[in-house]
Write a protein that holds these residues in place. Structure first.
Motif, PDB file in Angstrom:
ATOM      1  N   ARG A  43       8.650 -14.944   8.623  1.00 54.45           N
ATOM      2  CA  ARG A  43       8.725 -13.007   7.935  1.00 54.45           C
ATOM      3  C   ARG A  43       6.783 -12.854   7.944  1.00 54.45           C
ATOM      4  O   ARG A  43       6.852 -11.780   7.934  1.00 54.45           O
ATOM      5  N   GLY A  44       6.089 -13.992   8.106  1.00 55.95           N
ATOM      6  CA  GLY A  44       5.148 -13.541   8.209  1.00 55.95           C
ATOM      7  C   GLY A  44       4.753 -12.504  10.020  1.00 55.95           C
ATOM      8  O   GLY A  44       3.831 -11.642   9.778  1.00 55.95           O
ATOM      9  N   ASP A  45       4.771 -13.096  11.017  1.00 52.77           N
ATOM     10  CA  ASP A  45       5.400 -12.864  12.207  1.00 52.77           C
ATOM     11  C   ASP A  45       5.912 -11.169  12.170  1.00 52.77           C
ATOM     12  O   ASP A  45       5.429 -10.282  12.617  1.00 52.77           O
ATOM     13  N   ARG A  46       6.806 -11.157  11.234  1.00 48.49           N
ATOM     14  CA  ARG A  46       7.553  -9.266  11.097  1.00 48.49           C
ATOM     15  C   ARG A  46       6.718  -9.354  11.103  1.00 48.49           C
ATOM     16  O   ARG A  46       6.596  -7.777  10.901  1.00 48.49           O
ATOM     17  N   LYS A  48       3.686  -8.783  10.875  1.00 47.56           N
ATOM     18  CA  LYS A  48       2.678  -8.446  11.750  1.00 47.56           C
ATOM     19  C   LYS A  48       3.013  -7.516  13.153  1.00 47.56           C
ATOM     20  O   LYS A  48       2.711  -6.502  12.853  1.00 47.56           O
ATOM     21  N   GLN A  49       3.787  -7.555  13.026  1.00 48.37           N
ATOM     22  CA  GLN A  49       4.337  -6.927  14.498  1.00 48.37           C
ATOM     23  C   GLN A  49       5.161  -5.873  12.995  1.00 48.37           C
ATOM     24  O   GLN A  49       4.845  -4.618  14.305  1.00 48.37           O
ATOM     25  N   ALA A  50       5.817  -5.342  12.437  1.00 53.83           N
ATOM     26  CA  ALA A  50       5.589  -4.293  11.798  1.00 53.83           C
ATOM     27  C   ALA A  50       4.513  -3.795  11.497  1.00 53.83           C
ATOM     28  O   ALA A  50       4.041  -2.389  11.937  1.00 53.83           O
ATOM     29  N   GLN A  51       3.512  -4.057  10.705  1.00 51.83           N
ATOM     30  CA  GLN A  51       2.492  -3.477  11.041  1.00 51.83           C
ATOM     31  C   GLN A  51       1.469  -2.727  11.915  1.00 51.83           C
ATOM     32  O   GLN A  51       1.000  -1.778  12.614  1.00 51.83           O
ATOM     33  N   VAL A  52       1.467  -3.471  13.388  1.00 51.08           N
ATOM     34  CA  VAL A  52       1.736  -3.067  14.718  1.00 51.08           C
ATOM     35  C   VAL A  52       2.617  -1.710  15.113  1.00 51.08           C
ATOM     36  O   VAL A  52       1.765  -0.869  15.400  1.00 51.08           O
ATOM     37  N   ASP A  53       3.748  -2.153  14.653  1.00 56.60           N
ATOM     38  CA  ASP A  53       4.164  -1.224  15.360  1.00 56.60           C
ATOM     39  C   ASP A  53       3.569   0.478  14.344  1.00 56.60           C
ATOM     40  O   ASP A  53       3.785   1.555  15.208  1.00 56.60           O
TER      41      ASP A  53
END
Length: 138
Positions: A43-46, A48-53
C-alpha cells in the motif's frame, strides 16, 4: 483393561492434537502477520507511485497552462511589457490615492483616539456597588 488403554490413547491423541492445533494456530497467526505487513508495504509503495504519477500530471498540466498563458499574453500585447506598465501605473495611482486619504484623515483619527482616552467616567456602576457590598457583607 481395553477400555482403560483406549481411554489413555484417546487422551494422548487429544493432547497431541491440541498441541499441534496450537502450533498450527501460531503458524497461521505468523502467516497472517506477514500478509498484513506485506499488504502495508504494498500500500505504501502504491501511494508513493500514485504521488509520483500525480506530480507528473500536475507538472504537465502546469506546463500546458503556462504555454497557453504565454501565447495569449503574446497575442494580446506582444511581450507583455505594455500590460505590466499599465498595471504598474494603476498600482501607483492607487497608492497615491491611499496616501492622500491617509494624510486627509490622520488628524481626525488622532482626535477620535484622544477624545476616547480622555472620556473616563469616574462613576461606579450600581451593580458593582451591590456586588462589592455582598462580598464584604455591608
Amino acid at each position: 483393561l481395553l477400555t482403560t488403554i483406549s481411554r489413555k490413547r484417546h487422551n494422548n491423541n487429544t493432547t497431541m492434537n491440541s498441541g499441534t492445533g496450537i502450533q498450527e494456530l501460531m503458524a497461521a497467526e505468523t502467516r497472517a502477520s506477514q500478509i498484513v505487513a506485506e499488504a502495508r508495504i504494498a500500500r505504501g509503495d502504491r501511494m508513493k507511485q500514485a504521488q509520483v504519477d500525480a506530480d507528473e500530471l500536475i507538472a504537465a498540466y502546469r506546463l500546458e497552462q503556462q504555454d497557453a498563458f504565454d501565447k495569449k499574453a503574446n497575442a494580446d500585447g506582444g511581450s507583455g511589457n505594455n500590460a505590466s506598465a499599465k498595471l504598474q501605473a494603476e498600482t501607483n495611482a492607487e497608492v497615491q490615492d491611499m496616501q492622500g486619504q491617509f494624510h486627509q484623515n490622520a488628524q481626525k483619527a488622532v482626535d477620535v483616539l484622544l477624545s476616547k482616552c480622555c472620556e473616563v467616567s469616574l462613576e461606579v456602576p450600581s451593580a458593582r456597588i451591590r456586588s462589592t457590598q455582598k462580598i464584604y457583607g455591608k
